[in-house]
Design a protein around this motif. Structure first.
Motif, PDB file in Angstrom:
ATOM      1  N   ASP A 108      -7.943 -13.612 -11.449  1.00 48.86           N
ATOM      2  CA  ASP A 108      -9.116 -12.747 -11.422  1.00 48.86           C
ATOM      3  C   ASP A 108     -10.221 -13.372 -10.569  1.00 48.86           C
ATOM      4  OD1 ASP A 108     -10.618 -10.394 -12.455  1.00 48.86           O
ATOM      5  OD2 ASP A 108     -11.893 -11.972 -13.295  1.00 48.86           O
ATOM      6  N   LYS A 109     -10.417 -14.683 -10.711  1.00 46.46           N
ATOM      7  CA  LYS A 109     -11.429 -15.389  -9.911  1.00 46.46           C
ATOM      8  C   LYS A 109     -11.069 -15.354  -8.425  1.00 46.46           C
ATOM      9  CE  LYS A 109     -12.934 -18.550 -13.576  1.00 46.46           C
ATOM     10  NZ  LYS A 109     -12.995 -19.960 -14.031  1.00 46.46           N
ATOM     11  N   LYS A 110      -9.754 -15.553  -8.150  1.00 45.44           N
ATOM     12  CA  LYS A 110      -9.296 -15.500  -6.755  1.00 45.44           C
ATOM     13  C   LYS A 110      -9.501 -14.099  -6.176  1.00 45.44           C
ATOM     14  CE  LYS A 110      -5.806 -19.179  -6.849  1.00 45.44           C
ATOM     15  NZ  LYS A 110      -4.373 -19.507  -6.668  1.00 45.44           N
ATOM     16  N   ALA A 111      -9.205 -13.088  -7.009  1.00 40.45           N
ATOM     17  CA  ALA A 111      -9.368 -11.707  -6.551  1.00 40.45           C
ATOM     18  C   ALA A 111     -10.840 -11.398  -6.273  1.00 40.45           C
ATOM     19  CB  ALA A 111      -8.819 -10.742  -7.602  1.00 40.45           C
ATOM     20  N   THR A 112     -11.736 -11.924  -7.128  1.00 34.41           N
ATOM     21  CA  THR A 112     -13.176 -11.726  -6.924  1.00 34.41           C
ATOM     22  C   THR A 112     -13.629 -12.374  -5.619  1.00 34.41           C
ATOM     23  OG1 THR A 112     -13.573 -11.675  -9.320  1.00 34.41           O
ATOM     24  CG2 THR A 112     -15.463 -12.138  -7.888  1.00 34.41           C
ATOM     25  N   LYS A 113     -13.134 -13.581  -5.373  1.00 37.83           N
ATOM     26  CA  LYS A 113     -13.490 -14.293  -4.147  1.00 37.83           C
ATOM     27  C   LYS A 113     -12.981 -13.551  -2.910  1.00 37.83           C
ATOM     28  CE  LYS A 113     -13.304 -18.865  -2.011  1.00 37.83           C
ATOM     29  NZ  LYS A 113     -12.825 -20.269  -2.144  1.00 37.83           N
ATOM     30  N   LEU A 114     -11.742 -13.055  -3.018  1.00 29.61           N
ATOM     31  CA  LEU A 114     -11.181 -12.305  -1.890  1.00 29.61           C
ATOM     32  C   LEU A 114     -11.957 -11.011  -1.655  1.00 29.61           C
ATOM     33  CD1 LEU A 114      -7.335 -12.769  -2.469  1.00 29.61           C
ATOM     34  CD2 LEU A 114      -8.670 -13.622  -0.533  1.00 29.61           C
ATOM     35  N   ALA A 115     -12.404 -10.379  -2.746  1.00 31.32           N
ATOM     36  CA  ALA A 115     -13.179  -9.141  -2.618  1.00 31.32           C
ATOM     37  C   ALA A 115     -14.504  -9.424  -1.909  1.00 31.32           C
ATOM     38  CB  ALA A 115     -13.434  -8.541  -3.998  1.00 31.32           C
ATOM     39  N   GLU A 116     -15.108 -10.575  -2.241  1.00 29.08           N
ATOM     40  CA  GLU A 116     -16.361 -10.964  -1.582  1.00 29.08           C
ATOM     41  C   GLU A 116     -16.109 -11.207  -0.096  1.00 29.08           C
ATOM     42  OE1 GLU A 116     -17.587 -14.360  -3.746  1.00 29.08           O
ATOM     43  OE2 GLU A 116     -18.398 -13.231  -5.447  1.00 29.08           O
ATOM     44  N   MET A 117     -14.982 -11.863   0.207  1.00 29.12           N
ATOM     45  CA  MET A 117     -14.627 -12.109   1.611  1.00 29.12           C
ATOM     46  C   MET A 117     -14.403 -10.789   2.340  1.00 29.12           C
ATOM     47  SD  MET A 117     -12.000 -15.332   1.169  1.00 29.12           S
ATOM     48  CE  MET A 117     -11.458 -15.232   2.882  1.00 29.12           C
ATOM     49  N   ALA A 118     -13.750  -9.850   1.650  1.00 28.21           N
ATOM     50  CA  ALA A 118     -13.477  -8.542   2.259  1.00 28.21           C
ATOM     51  C   ALA A 118     -14.780  -7.812   2.572  1.00 28.21           C
ATOM     52  CB  ALA A 118     -12.610  -7.705   1.322  1.00 28.21           C
ATOM     53  N   ASN A 119     -15.747  -7.892   1.648  1.00 27.78           N
ATOM     54  CA  ASN A 119     -17.048  -7.245   1.867  1.00 27.78           C
ATOM     55  C   ASN A 119     -17.789  -7.884   3.043  1.00 27.78           C
ATOM     56  OD1 ASN A 119     -16.763  -5.411  -0.242  1.00 27.78           O
ATOM     57  ND2 ASN A 119     -17.645  -6.808  -1.752  1.00 27.78           N
ATOM     58  N   ALA A 120     -17.683  -9.227   3.136  1.00 26.44           N
ATOM     59  CA  ALA A 120     -18.337  -9.938   4.241  1.00 26.44           C
ATOM     60  C   ALA A 120     -17.711  -9.552   5.575  1.00 26.44           C
ATOM     61  CB  ALA A 120     -18.227 -11.439   4.020  1.00 26.44           C
ATOM     62  N   VAL A 121     -16.375  -9.459   5.593  1.00 23.67           N
ATOM     63  CA  VAL A 121     -15.672  -9.072   6.820  1.00 23.67           C
ATOM     64  C   VAL A 121     -16.033  -7.640   7.217  1.00 23.67           C
ATOM     65  CG1 VAL A 121     -13.399  -8.553   7.796  1.00 23.67           C
ATOM     66  CG2 VAL A 121     -13.744 -10.673   6.531  1.00 23.67           C
ATOM     67  N   LEU A 122     -16.106  -6.761   6.218  1.00 20.58           N
ATOM     68  CA  LEU A 122     -16.457  -5.363   6.488  1.00 20.58           C
ATOM     69  C   LEU A 122     -17.874  -5.257   7.050  1.00 20.58           C
ATOM     70  CD1 LEU A 122     -15.807  -2.365   6.328  1.00 20.58           C
ATOM     71  CD2 LEU A 122     -16.641  -2.369   3.960  1.00 20.58           C
ATOM     72  N   ALA A 123     -18.797  -6.027   6.457  1.00 16.40           N
ATOM     73  CA  ALA A 123     -20.180  -6.010   6.936  1.00 16.40           C
ATOM     74  C   ALA A 123     -20.249  -6.513   8.377  1.00 16.40           C
ATOM     75  CB  ALA A 123     -21.056  -6.876   6.028  1.00 16.40           C
ATOM     76  N   GLU A 124     -19.503  -7.583   8.672  1.00 21.53           N
ATOM     77  CA  GLU A 124     -19.483  -8.144  10.025  1.00 21.53           C
ATOM     78  C   GLU A 124     -18.829  -7.168  10.999  1.00 21.53           C
ATOM     79  OE1 GLU A 124     -20.520 -10.989  12.818  1.00 21.53           O
ATOM     80  OE2 GLU A 124     -21.055 -10.816  10.705  1.00 21.53           O
ATOM     81  N   PHE A 125     -17.797  -6.475  10.531  1.00 19.49           N
ATOM     82  CA  PHE A 125     -17.115  -5.485  11.373  1.00 19.49           C
ATOM     83  C   PHE A 125     -18.067  -4.346  11.735  1.00 19.49           C
ATOM     84  CE2 PHE A 125     -14.697  -1.552  11.903  1.00 19.49           C
ATOM     85  CZ  PHE A 125     -13.786  -1.922  12.876  1.00 19.49           C
ATOM     86  N   ASN A 126     -18.808  -3.859  10.737  1.00 19.57           N
ATOM     87  CA  ASN A 126     -19.760  -2.773  10.983  1.00 19.57           C
ATOM     88  C   ASN A 126     -20.865  -3.224  11.930  1.00 19.57           C
ATOM     89  OD1 ASN A 126     -18.428  -0.937   9.332  1.00 19.57           O
ATOM     90  ND2 ASN A 126     -19.545  -1.569   7.501  1.00 19.57           N
ATOM     91  N   LYS A 127     -21.297  -4.480  11.762  1.00 15.09           N
ATOM     92  CA  LYS A 127     -22.318  -5.036  12.637  1.00 15.09           C
ATOM     93  C   LYS A 127     -21.799  -5.114  14.072  1.00 15.09           C
ATOM     94  CE  LYS A 127     -25.076  -9.241  13.250  1.00 15.09           C
ATOM     95  NZ  LYS A 127     -25.352 -10.611  12.721  1.00 15.09           N
ATOM     96  N   THR A 128     -20.554  -5.580  14.217  1.00 15.31           N
ATOM     97  CA  THR A 128     -19.941  -5.698  15.540  1.00 15.31           C
ATOM     98  C   THR A 128     -19.728  -4.326  16.172  1.00 15.31           C
ATOM     99  OG1 THR A 128     -18.796  -7.702  14.814  1.00 15.31           O
ATOM    100  CG2 THR A 128     -17.970  -6.644  16.804  1.00 15.31           C
ATOM    101  N   LYS A 129     -19.339  -3.370  15.351  1.00 12.13           N
ATOM    102  CA  LYS A 129     -19.126  -2.000  15.838  1.00 12.13           C
ATOM    103  C   LYS A 129     -20.433  -1.408  16.359  1.00 12.13           C
ATOM    104  CE  LYS A 129     -17.170   2.434  14.362  1.00 12.13           C
ATOM    105  NZ  LYS A 129     -16.588   3.187  13.214  1.00 12.13           N
ATOM    106  N   THR A 130     -21.527  -1.673  15.630  1.00 11.08           N
ATOM    107  CA  THR A 130     -22.842  -1.194  16.055  1.00 11.08           C
ATOM    108  C   THR A 130     -23.270  -1.873  17.357  1.00 11.08           C
ATOM    109  OG1 THR A 130     -23.520  -0.793  13.757  1.00 11.08           O
ATOM    110  CG2 THR A 130     -25.268  -1.009  15.402  1.00 11.08           C
ATOM    111  N   LEU A 131     -22.992  -3.172  17.441  1.00  9.31           N
ATOM    112  CA  LEU A 131     -23.314  -3.929  18.653  1.00  9.31           C
ATOM    113  C   LEU A 131     -22.572  -3.360  19.859  1.00  9.31           C
ATOM    114  CD1 LEU A 131     -24.838  -6.423  19.743  1.00  9.31           C
ATOM    115  CD2 LEU A 131     -22.791  -7.760  19.286  1.00  9.31           C
ATOM    116  N   TYR A 132     -21.293  -3.034  19.661  1.00 10.30           N
ATOM    117  CA  TYR A 132     -20.477  -2.449  20.731  1.00 10.30           C
ATOM    118  C   TYR A 132     -21.047  -1.094  21.165  1.00 10.30           C
ATOM    119  CZ  TYR A 132     -16.478  -0.330  23.081  1.00 10.30           C
ATOM    120  OH  TYR A 132     -15.672   0.314  23.982  1.00 10.30           O
TER     121      TYR A 132
END
Length: 231
Positions: A108-132
């Protein structure tokens, strides 16, 4: 050697050189180059983020799979008829259940950490998409401005090039060939005068032996900058 014709040729070519330089150093062109690179970098980063997101999603799916297996084992343990089990079996079952529950907490802790990583990646992806997207829009604006500059300057360049063609028939072929070769190598001016026993282009002192050759042949190739020195 008669070089007045090639010097007249170079004078007109100098105007072309300045106009071409004006276009190449245009702020609009430089911005287009910068924004084009931003867009390329954004695309590359987006691709890497997508791969990273896919890996995280797979890792989360694997955790869920393992968690489901542990839950199934716990359910199986809890469904056992303790009245038919020995004390040793009951003890072992309890220990196994506790271990499985502990594993679930870890998962459960690993899944929570991965979910946080997924949210960070998604936020960075959206930021990069906007930059593009922004880079693309700004590129279009600067490209339109640059095209207007080019539309104004290129006809002038074409007109001067037509003058060069007319002059070529009166120029020594060897001189013209040497000139064009250096011009294509972005050496300009190609022909420079001898100035105080030095090259008129790079200002390196010319040896006396070379000056004698210059006086005899009319022209001399600078050993340093490859320009053609005349006297």
């Amino acid at each position: 050697m008669e070089i007045n014709s090639i010097l007249d040729y170079q004078k007109i070519d100098g105007k072309i050189y300045q106009l071409e330089r004006q276009l190449n150093q245009s702020v609009n062109k430089q911005k287009c180059i910068e924004l084009s690179q931003v867009a390329k970098d954004s695309q590359l980063k987006s691709s890497k983020l997508e791969q990273q997101a896919t890996q995280i999603a797979n890792d989360i799916q694997n955790l869920f799979s393992v968690a489901d297996q542990n839950k199934a084992k716990i359910k199986q343990i809890l469904s056992q008829d303790v009245e038919k089990m020995t004390e040793e079996q009951i003890k072992n079952s309890i220990e196994l259940k506790d271990k499985l529950v502990q594993n679930l907490n870890i998962l459960d802790k690993k899944a929570t950490k991965l979910a946080e990583m997924a949210n960070a990646v998604l936020a960075e992806f959206n930021k990069t998409k906007t930059l593009y997207k922004n880079a693309g829009e700004k590129y279009k604006e600067f490209k339109e401005s640059y095209d207007k500059e080019a539309q104004e300057i290129n006809p002038k360049i074409d007109e001067l090039k037509a003058e060069l063609v007319k002059l070529e028939k009166d120029i020594d072929k060897k001189l013209l060939e040497d000139y064009k070769k250096r011009r294509s190598d972005r050496i300009f001016p190609v022909f420079v005068p001898l100035s105080n026993k030095s090259c008129g282009g790079c200002h390196m002192e010319v040896p006396m032996s070379s000056i004698s050759k210059l006086e005899k042949e009319g022209v001399l190739v600078c050993e340093n900058c490859r320009r053609i020195i005349y006297k």
